[in-house]
Motif scaffolding. Structure first.
Motif, PDB file in Angstrom:
ATOM      1  N   GLN A 105       0.859  -1.182   0.000  1.00  0.00           N
ATOM      2  CA  GLN A 105       0.000   0.000   0.000  1.00  0.00           C
ATOM      3  C   GLN A 105       0.896   1.233   0.000  1.00  0.00           C
ATOM      4  O   GLN A 105       2.062   1.148   0.377  1.00  0.00           O
ATOM      5  N   PRO A 106       0.368   2.392  -0.408  1.00  0.00           N
ATOM      6  CA  PRO A 106       1.177   3.613  -0.321  1.00  0.00           C
ATOM      7  C   PRO A 106       1.674   3.841   1.116  1.00  0.00           C
ATOM      8  O   PRO A 106       0.890   3.777   2.071  1.00  0.00           O
ATOM      9  N   GLY A 107       2.966   4.075   1.251  1.00  0.00           N
ATOM     10  CA  GLY A 107       3.545   4.308   2.576  1.00  0.00           C
ATOM     11  C   GLY A 107       3.960   3.047   3.305  1.00  0.00           C
ATOM     12  O   GLY A 107       4.571   3.121   4.372  1.00  0.00           O
ATOM     13  N   TRP A 108       3.620   1.878   2.762  1.00  0.00           N
ATOM     14  CA  TRP A 108       3.998   0.607   3.381  1.00  0.00           C
ATOM     15  C   TRP A 108       5.220   0.035   2.654  1.00  0.00           C
ATOM     16  O   TRP A 108       5.300   0.092   1.425  1.00  0.00           O
ATOM     17  N   ALA A 152       9.350   8.707   1.742  1.00  0.00           N
ATOM     18  CA  ALA A 152       8.846   7.981   2.919  1.00  0.00           C
ATOM     19  C   ALA A 152       8.704   8.941   4.098  1.00  0.00           C
ATOM     20  O   ALA A 152       8.947   8.592   5.244  1.00  0.00           O
ATOM     21  N   GLY A 153       8.281  10.173   3.806  1.00  0.00           N
ATOM     22  CA  GLY A 153       8.203  11.197   4.844  1.00  0.00           C
ATOM     23  C   GLY A 153       9.563  11.828   5.066  1.00  0.00           C
ATOM     24  O   GLY A 153      10.552  11.485   4.417  1.00  0.00           O
ATOM     25  N   LEU A 154       9.619  12.777   5.975  1.00  0.00           N
ATOM     26  CA  LEU A 154      10.864  13.451   6.320  1.00  0.00           C
ATOM     27  C   LEU A 154      11.312  13.023   7.707  1.00  0.00           C
ATOM     28  O   LEU A 154      10.520  13.029   8.651  1.00  0.00           O
ATOM     29  N   GLY A 155      12.590  12.651   7.816  1.00  0.00           N
ATOM     30  CA  GLY A 155      13.147  12.298   9.111  1.00  0.00           C
ATOM     31  C   GLY A 155      13.642  13.534   9.836  1.00  0.00           C
ATOM     32  O   GLY A 155      13.072  14.619   9.726  1.00  0.00           O
ATOM     33  N   ALA A 156      14.742  13.390  10.575  1.00  0.00           N
ATOM     34  CA  ALA A 156      15.282  14.505  11.353  1.00  0.00           C
ATOM     35  C   ALA A 156      15.744  15.624  10.411  1.00  0.00           C
ATOM     36  O   ALA A 156      16.243  15.335   9.317  1.00  0.00           O
ATOM     37  N   PRO A 157      15.642  16.891  10.831  1.00  0.00           N
ATOM     38  CA  PRO A 157      15.051  17.344  12.101  1.00  0.00           C
ATOM     39  C   PRO A 157      13.554  17.636  12.004  1.00  0.00           C
ATOM     40  O   PRO A 157      12.974  18.176  12.933  1.00  0.00           O
ATOM     41  N   HIS A 158      12.925  17.263  10.877  1.00  0.00           N
ATOM     42  CA  HIS A 158      11.522  17.632  10.641  1.00  0.00           C
ATOM     43  C   HIS A 158      10.536  16.653  11.285  1.00  0.00           C
ATOM     44  O   HIS A 158       9.518  17.066  11.833  1.00  0.00           O
ATOM     45  N   TYR A 169       4.011  12.726   7.123  1.00  0.00           N
ATOM     46  CA  TYR A 169       3.035  13.004   6.082  1.00  0.00           C
ATOM     47  C   TYR A 169       3.612  13.823   4.928  1.00  0.00           C
ATOM     48  O   TYR A 169       2.910  14.169   3.985  1.00  0.00           O
ATOM     49  N   ALA A 170       4.879  14.161   5.000  1.00  0.00           N
ATOM     50  CA  ALA A 170       5.545  14.796   3.863  1.00  0.00           C
ATOM     51  C   ALA A 170       5.676  13.784   2.727  1.00  0.00           C
ATOM     52  O   ALA A 170       5.727  12.571   2.958  1.00  0.00           O
ATOM     53  N   ARG A 171       5.733  14.278   1.516  1.00  0.00           N
ATOM     54  CA  ARG A 171       5.935  13.412   0.361  1.00  0.00           C
ATOM     55  C   ARG A 171       6.919  14.081  -0.598  1.00  0.00           C
ATOM     56  O   ARG A 171       7.144  15.287  -0.541  1.00  0.00           O
ATOM     57  N   GLY A 172       7.494  13.295  -1.483  1.00  0.00           N
ATOM     58  CA  GLY A 172       8.485  13.805  -2.407  1.00  0.00           C
ATOM     59  C   GLY A 172       7.925  14.898  -3.294  1.00  0.00           C
ATOM     60  O   GLY A 172       6.746  14.911  -3.630  1.00  0.00           O
ATOM     61  N   ALA A 173       8.805  15.842  -3.646  1.00  0.00           N
ATOM     62  CA  ALA A 173       8.373  16.953  -4.490  1.00  0.00           C
ATOM     63  C   ALA A 173       9.521  17.375  -5.408  1.00  0.00           C
ATOM     64  O   ALA A 173      10.686  17.367  -5.009  1.00  0.00           O
ATOM     65  N   VAL A 229      11.311  22.460   0.760  1.00  0.00           N
ATOM     66  CA  VAL A 229      10.884  21.550   1.829  1.00  0.00           C
ATOM     67  C   VAL A 229       9.510  21.946   2.357  1.00  0.00           C
ATOM     68  O   VAL A 229       8.658  21.092   2.632  1.00  0.00           O
ATOM     69  N   GLU A 230       9.258  23.243   2.478  1.00  0.00           N
ATOM     70  CA  GLU A 230       7.950  23.709   2.944  1.00  0.00           C
ATOM     71  C   GLU A 230       6.828  23.225   2.034  1.00  0.00           C
ATOM     72  O   GLU A 230       5.732  22.919   2.489  1.00  0.00           O
ATOM     73  N   ARG A 231       7.100  23.138   0.744  1.00  0.00           N
ATOM     74  CA  ARG A 231       6.069  22.704  -0.199  1.00  0.00           C
ATOM     75  C   ARG A 231       5.811  21.200  -0.125  1.00  0.00           C
ATOM     76  O   ARG A 231       4.729  20.731  -0.455  1.00  0.00           O
ATOM     77  N   ALA A 232       6.819  20.435   0.315  1.00  0.00           N
ATOM     78  CA  ALA A 232       6.643  18.981   0.452  1.00  0.00           C
ATOM     79  C   ALA A 232       6.032  18.597   1.791  1.00  0.00           C
ATOM     80  O   ALA A 232       5.467  17.507   1.934  1.00  0.00           O
ATOM     81  N   ALA A 233       6.131  19.491   2.769  1.00  0.00           N
ATOM     82  CA  ALA A 233       5.726  19.168   4.142  1.00  0.00           C
ATOM     83  C   ALA A 233       4.228  18.896   4.249  1.00  0.00           C
ATOM     84  O   ALA A 233       3.414  19.522   3.563  1.00  0.00           O
ATOM     85  N   ASN A 234       3.886  17.916   5.085  1.00  0.00           N
ATOM     86  CA  ASN A 234       2.494  17.626   5.457  1.00  0.00           C
ATOM     87  C   ASN A 234       1.582  17.459   4.243  1.00  0.00           C
ATOM     88  O   ASN A 234       0.421  17.849   4.257  1.00  0.00           O
ATOM     89  N   TRP A 235       2.137  16.859   3.179  1.00  0.00           N
ATOM     90  CA  TRP A 235       1.340  16.713   1.951  1.00  0.00           C
ATOM     91  C   TRP A 235       0.096  15.879   2.174  1.00  0.00           C
ATOM     92  O   TRP A 235      -0.942  16.109   1.581  1.00  0.00           O
ATOM     93  N   GLU A 236       0.213  14.883   3.034  1.00  0.00           N
ATOM     94  CA  GLU A 236      -0.943  14.025   3.310  1.00  0.00           C
ATOM     95  C   GLU A 236      -1.912  14.676   4.277  1.00  0.00           C
ATOM     96  O   GLU A 236      -2.908  14.062   4.660  1.00  0.00           O
ATOM     97  N   SER A 237      -1.622  15.888   4.712  1.00  0.00           N
ATOM     98  CA  SER A 237      -2.516  16.691   5.569  1.00  0.00           C
ATOM     99  C   SER A 237      -2.948  15.960   6.826  1.00  0.00           C
ATOM    100  O   SER A 237      -4.100  16.037   7.262  1.00  0.00           O
ATOM    101  N   GLY A 238      -2.023  15.163   7.385  1.00  0.00           N
ATOM    102  CA  GLY A 238      -2.329  14.467   8.623  1.00  0.00           C
ATOM    103  C   GLY A 238      -3.182  13.243   8.451  1.00  0.00           C
ATOM    104  O   GLY A 238      -3.593  12.620   9.420  1.00  0.00           O
ATOM    105  N   GLY A 239      -3.453  12.878   7.189  1.00  0.00           N
ATOM    106  CA  GLY A 239      -4.241  11.671   6.958  1.00  0.00           C
ATOM    107  C   GLY A 239      -3.432  10.422   7.119  1.00  0.00           C
ATOM    108  O   GLY A 239      -2.225  10.448   7.294  1.00  0.00           O
ATOM    109  N   SER A 240      -4.083   9.277   7.043  1.00  0.00           N
ATOM    110  CA  SER A 240      -3.386   7.989   7.176  1.00  0.00           C
ATOM    111  C   SER A 240      -2.517   7.747   5.978  1.00  0.00           C
ATOM    112  O   SER A 240      -2.907   7.965   4.838  1.00  0.00           O
ATOM    113  N   SER A 241      -1.249   7.298   6.221  1.00  0.00           N
ATOM    114  CA  SER A 241      -0.324   7.038   5.124  1.00  0.00           C
ATOM    115  C   SER A 241      -0.775   5.828   4.337  1.00  0.00           C
ATOM    116  O   SER A 241      -1.001   4.780   4.884  1.00  0.00           O
TER     117      SER A 241
END
Length: 499
Positions: A39-42, A346-352, A356-360, A487-499
Motif C-alpha cells: 500500500q502507499p507508505g507501506w 517515505a516522509g521526512l526524518g530529522a530534524p523535521h 506526512y511529507a511526500r516527495g516533491a 521543503v515547505e512545499r513537500a511538508a504535510n502533503w498528506e494533511s495528517g491523513g493515514s499514510s
C-alpha cells in the motif's frame, strides 16, 4: 585464522565481506532482494528471502576468497536496524512479512500517543522521538492485525527481533534469541540509561515481554554457527546496527567525531562518549555500542531517503540504467537549472519528523531535462545532510571540523564536492567505503582477540580523497534558503491523513 567475515544485511541487499587484519577487503558477495510495497507508505521484506540471500552470499564470499571456514576467526552481523520481524518460536517461521524501517503505517499510532502526552516519556527513556520509523509500534501493529498473533504472543509462542536477531536465530538453528544494545536502543522499548527493556513502555504499546530478545554486548562470543553453511563452527562474536557499525568502521572513537553514511537513507552520527546527550533539535540519542562493560553513546540524525532516490530515478523514472550512471548524467549540466527535488518518498526524518511529507520536484520549466532532475536529486541528498549537521552543531555547542563519509553514494564525486560546498567544511572519504561491514568485523574480531584494541584498529583507517569547499559562502546560503522553501512545499502533503 587470517580473516574476519561480516554479514551486512541492508535494506536492499544482503552482503558478506571478508576483511584482513589491516581492514582491507579480501572478497565481497552481494545479492539484492525484493522490495514489497503493498500500500502507499507501506514497505515490507520477506524474512525468508533476507535469510536465504544472506546465507547464500556468505558461502559465495568464501568461495571468491578461496578460503574455508577454518580461515575465519569470527563472524559479525550488521543490519538494517528498525525493520521488524515476528516469528514462531517452535517452527522458526515468520508470521508475516518484515515491516521495514521506512514503513509509515503506524504514524497514526504515534500521533495518538503524542496526543496522550506520552512523547516526553518515550524521549527521556529511549532517546528517540515518537515516530513510525522505530520498531515498537510495528510490533504492536503485527499483534493487532495478524490473525491469532496476540493470543500466540501472550502464550509465549512468538519471538520479535530486528534483522540481527533473525539472522542470529537462523545461524544458531533457533538456539539464540539475542540482540545487542545498539539495536535494542532503536525499538522505542529500551531504556538507554538503565540499559534494559522498559516495563512501562511495553505496557503502553501492549507488547508482551516474553517476545523480546536478550540484550547482549556488541562485541562478545555469543556461540558457534551451527547451520550447515560454509561458516559452520565459526564463532558468532559481534552484532551492531548498521549506522553504529559505520561509526565504528570510521574509527570515530573520540567524542565529537562524526560520520555520515550515504546508503538507502543517510545517517549522521556523532560520538558523545559515556553519556547520552539530550537533543534540543529533534535528533536522537542512541547507543553506539557496548563493549567490555562500557557503553558509548551517539547523537544521530536520520534521513529516510538518501541513495534510494537514485534507485527511484533508475526504477521509477527510468532515466538511468544503473545507479552509477547518475553522476555522469547530473554532471552534463552546470547547475540544477532552478530545480529542487525533496526526496521525502517515505516522509521526512530529522530534524523535521514529518511522516506526512511526500516527495516533491519544484522549479520545473520547459527547459528542464532529465539531467537537471538527476542533479537536483543528488543535491537534495546533500541538503538533507546539511540540515542535520546544522542542528547537530547546535546540540553539541561546537562546529564539526570535518565530515567522514561512507556508503555507496559516497563514491559519487559530484555529490561529495557539493556536500563540502554546502557545508563549508572538508568532506573526507576513506579508502574502504564498506565501513558498516568493517565495524561489524571489528566487533567480532575484538571479541576473539583478532584485534586487541581500538587504538590498533584506528591505525587501519586510510584516506582516499579529501573534498574542500569551493563555493562562496554567500552562494551556499542562497541555495540553502531556496531548499528550505522547497521543503515547505513537500511538508504535510498528506494533511495528517493515514499514510
Amino acid at each position: 585464522m587470517a580473516y574476519v567475515m561480516a554479514l551486512d544485511q541492508g535494506t536492499t541487499s544482503s552482503r558478506a565481506i571478508i576483511f584482513d587484519r589491516e581492514g582491507r577487503i579480501i572478497s565481497v558477495a552481494q545479492k539484492e532482494f525484493q522490495q514489497l510495497f503493498p500500500q502507499p507508505g507501506w514497505v515490507e521484506h520477506d524474512p525468508n528471502e533476507i535469510w536465504s540471500t544472506q546465507a547464500g552470499v556468505a558461502v559465495e564470499a568464501l568461495g571468491r576468497a578461496h578460503i574455508r571456514a577454518r580461515d575465519i576467526a569470527a563472524v559479525g552481523i550488521t543490519n538494517q536496524r528498525e525493520t521488524t520481524i515476528v516469528w514462531e518460536r517452535k517452527s522458526g517461521n515468520p508470521i508475516c512479512n518484515a515491516i521495514v524501517w521506512q514503513d509509515r503505517r503506524t504514524a497514526p499510532v504515534c500521533d495518538r500517543l503524542r496526543v496522550e502526552g506520552l512523547e516526553e516519556t518515550f524521549r527521556t527513556r529511549t532517546g528517540l522521538v515518537l515516530d513510525a520509523y522505530f520498531s515498537g509500534t510495528k510490533i504492536a501493529w503485527i499483534l493487532d492485525n495478524v490473525a491469532g498473533a496476540r493470543k500466540k504472543a501472550e502464550r509465549g509462542e512468538l519471538a520479535f527481533g530486528t534483522v540481527d536477531s533473525w539472522l542470529a536465530n537462523k545461524l544458531s538453528s533457533g538456539k539464540l534469541h539475542i540482540t545487542d544494545a545498539s539495536n535494542a536502543s532503536r525499538t522505542l522499548l529500551f531504556n538507554i540509561h538503565k540499559k534494559e527493556w522498559d516495563e512501562e513502555l511495553l505496557k503502553i504499546l501492549n507488547v508482551p515481554r516474553s517476545m523480546l530478545p536478550d540484550v547482549r554486548p556488541s562485541s562478545e562470543v555469543y556461540g558457534e554457527i551451527t547451520t550447515s553453511l560454509a561458516t559452520q563452527k565459526v564463532p558468532l562474536a559481534g552484532i551492531i546496527g548498521d549506522q553504529q557499525g559505520a561509526t565504528m568502521g570510521q574509527t570515530c572513537f573520540k567524542p565529537g567525531m562524526a560520520k555520515n553514511t550515504y546508503g538507502t537513507g543517510c545517517f549522521l552520527l556523532m560520538n558523545t562518549g559515556a553519556e547520552a546527550h539530550v537533543s534540543q533539535h529533534n535528533l536522537l540519542s542512541t547507543i553506539a555500542w557496548e563493549r567490555n562493560g562500557k557503553t558509548t553513546y551517539a547523537l544521530e540524525g536520520s534521513v529516510f531517503v538518501g541513495g534510494a532516490i537514485v534507485q527511484w530515478l533508475r526504477d521509477g523514472l527510468k532515466i538511468i540504467r544503473n545507479s552509477a550512471d547518475v553522476e555522469a548524467l547530473a554532471s552534463s549540466v552546470k547547475n540544477n537549472g532552478g530545480v529542487y527535488l525533496v526526496p521525502a518518498l517515505a516522509g521526512l526524518g530529522a530534524p523535521h519528523w514529518d511522516p506526512y511529507a511526500r516527495g516533491a520536484i519544484v522549479g520545473i520549466t520547459r527547459g528542464t531535462t532529465d539531467a537537471h532532475i538527476a542533479r537536483a536529486a543528488l543535491e537534495g541528498i546533500a541538503y538533507e545532510v546539511a540540515d542535520l549537521i546544522s542542528v547537530m552543531e547546535q546540540d553539541a555547542g561546537d562546529g564539526i571540523s570535518e565530515l567522514r563519509v561512507d556508503g555507496g553514494a559516497a563514491a559519487n564525486d559530484l555529490l561529495m564536492q557539493f556536500q563540502s560546498d554546502i557545508l563549508g567544511i572538508p568532506v573526507v572519504r576513506p579508502v574502504v567505503l564498506e565501513t558498516t561491514a568493517l565495524g561489524a568485523a571489528y566487533m567480532a574480531g575484538l571479541a576473539v582477540g583478532y584485534w586487541n584494541s581500538e587504538e590498533e584498529i584506528a591505525t587501519n583507517w586510510r584516506m582516499d580523497r579529501r573534498f574542500e569547499p569551493q563555493m562562496p559562502e554567500n552562494q551556499a546560503r542562497q541555495l540553502r534558503a531556496r531548499w528550505d522553501e522547497a521543503v515547505e512545499r513537500a511538508a504535510n502533503w498528506e494533511s495528517g491523513g493515514s499514510s
